[in-house]
Motif scaffolding. Structure first.
Motif: not given
Length: 444
Positions: A322-334
């Motif tokens: 999900t975009a609003d979960g840890p995976m989405g935030q992780g991709m934003n971090n990258c």
């Protein structure tokens, strides 16, 4: 760095696993002394590695699997299921189907055909194999900066292949593509969303418009970039291309890249489930145990590691797509890490960037008067940084694709060697300052 808590959790999980089998006690009588001696020697030999797992490693596309994936994989290996037929994977095949459905849903597909593979190469091979069945003898085309596997696989499959020129941003050039399409012999266009070299994103939105005119198939190679579908931090135009993935005919994504999985774990998805007819075959001893779909019936591979499916399923319980979960935030971090590094490069007159990162890969070089000198300095800086435990990568880029701001540099070579960083660890966003501090110091 190597947390012993994992071993404690794994031990508890093994005890739970054993409770599920009411069998006579069986001891294989291992010679544990020999095993320990060998494993200690393995550990010694494995010290001869770059620290791929650490944020100071910012070179090639190497990302450590998450602890939950490591433990789930190890746990499954005590069973060692084979996700070819259901009788060899009673638990892990359903887990694969569930995990793959979540991968498909990430791209907006609910009705599809797909499965895990041993990696992106096999996944892409299946996509091009089906493409050749749908459009026999027609050409496969991909950008000149696409992964070399497409040309190689086309050769293996006996399909004609041609490269499409790129623009100075490393994207497929639309005019060059249409020139090829006008010949009428193109069956499939491979659109790369996140090239492994520069992280560039081909203009899918525009290619979809060309598809309406010329009627070719679109295969998305998102082996590296697929998880950026979840990112909310991308440039609007780049985000639009990712938003349009659902219109493609097939998609490849590698959970063993941004999906926190061990090698090898790829995934192939087809929008039209009817392509399953091309896989149709029979097996005299593996498919008779159940009327349900055996994954081997929709895969070119036969034996496949069920442990890969177990590890991916477990990871998705912790990190939903999900975009609003840890995976989405992780991709934003990258992406943010890449943009932060790019800003530091552009603010320093001693360096020259290639172009603004579209995903999380940054290409740049020490500035000099000629491409020969730049290449020499790039190689030297690569070595100096490695000696300080900052690990980058080197990348040869075609001179004719260099952007305008390289205009004053003497073009005395057909390729220039640059520095390259894949900032694909979520933690990289907190380590860019330290990485740059050492790069800057070693370059002075």
């Amino acid at each position: 760095m190597f947390d012993k808590k994992e071993i404690e959790i794994l031990q508890k999980s093994l005890s739970r696993l054993q409770e599920g089998f009411s069998l006579p006690k069986w001891n294989p009588n291992e010679k544990w002394g020999d095993v320990e001696k060998i494993l200690l020697e393995v550990a010694r030999k494995m010290q001869n590695n770059y620290p791929y797992f650490h944020p100071q490693y910012a070179g090639q596309m190497l990302k450590p699997p998450h602890a939950v994936a490591r433990m789930a994989y190890a746990l499954a290996m005590y069973i060692n299921p084979n996700n070819h037929a259901l009788d060899g994977s009673k638990a892990s095949s359903p887990m694969e189907k569930e995990a793959v459905s979540q991968m498909a849903e990430m791209f907006g597909w609910k009705n599809y055909l797909g499965h895990l593979t041993g990696g992106g190469t096999i996944a892409n091979m299946e996509a091009l194999w089906v493409a050749g069945k749908v459009h026999p003898e027609k050409k496969i085309v991909a950008s000149e900066l696409s992964h070399y596997t497409h040309e190689r696989i086309s050769g293996v499959l006996g399909l004609p292949f041609e490269k499409v020129a790129c623009d100075t941003l490393g994207r497929m050039h639309l005019k060059a593509l249409e020139d090829l399409l006008l010949k009428g012999d193109v069956g499939t266009v491979v659109v790369t969303l996140g090239t492994t070299g520069t992280g560039s994103v081909d203009p899918l939105t525009d290619i979809l418009e060309l598809q309406k005119v010329y009627g070719f198939r679109i295969h998305i190679d998102a082996a590296y970039g697929g998880y950026f579908t979840l990112s909310t931090a991308l440039d609007n135009q780049v985000k639009e291309h990712f938003n349009n993935i659902s219109y493609a005919n097939s998609i490849v994504v590698d959970p063993h890249k941004h999906g926190l999985q061990p090698y090898g774990c790829g995934c192939i998805l087809f929008k039209d489930p009817e392509v399953g007819r091309f896989y149709k075959h029979d097996s005299p001893y593996t498919y008779f145990t159940s009327a349900e779909l055996h994954l081997g019936e929709i895969s070119l591979e036969c034996s496949r590691a069920g442990a890969s499916a177990v590890a991916l399923w477990a990871t998705l319980q912790l990190f939903p797509l999900t975009a609003d979960g840890p995976m989405g935030q992780g991709m934003n971090n990258c992406h943010k890490a890449a943009m932060d590094l790019y800003s530091k490069i552009t603010d320093n007159n001693n360096f020259v960037p290639l172009h603004m990162p579209e995903t999380d890969i940054v290409i740049w070089a020490p500035k000099d008067e000629s491409l020969s000198q730049i290449s020499k300095r790039s190689k030297a800086l690569f070595q100096k940084c490695a000696a300080q435990n900052i690990h980058l990568a080197l990348f040869n880029y075609p001179t004719r694709l260099l952007p305008d701001h390289w205009g004053s540099i003497k073009k005395d070579r057909e390729q220039v060697t640059c520095l390259r960083s894949s900032l694909m660890k979520w933690e990289h966003v907190d380590w860019v300052d330290r990485i740059w501090e050492i790069v800057e110091k070693e370059a002075s």
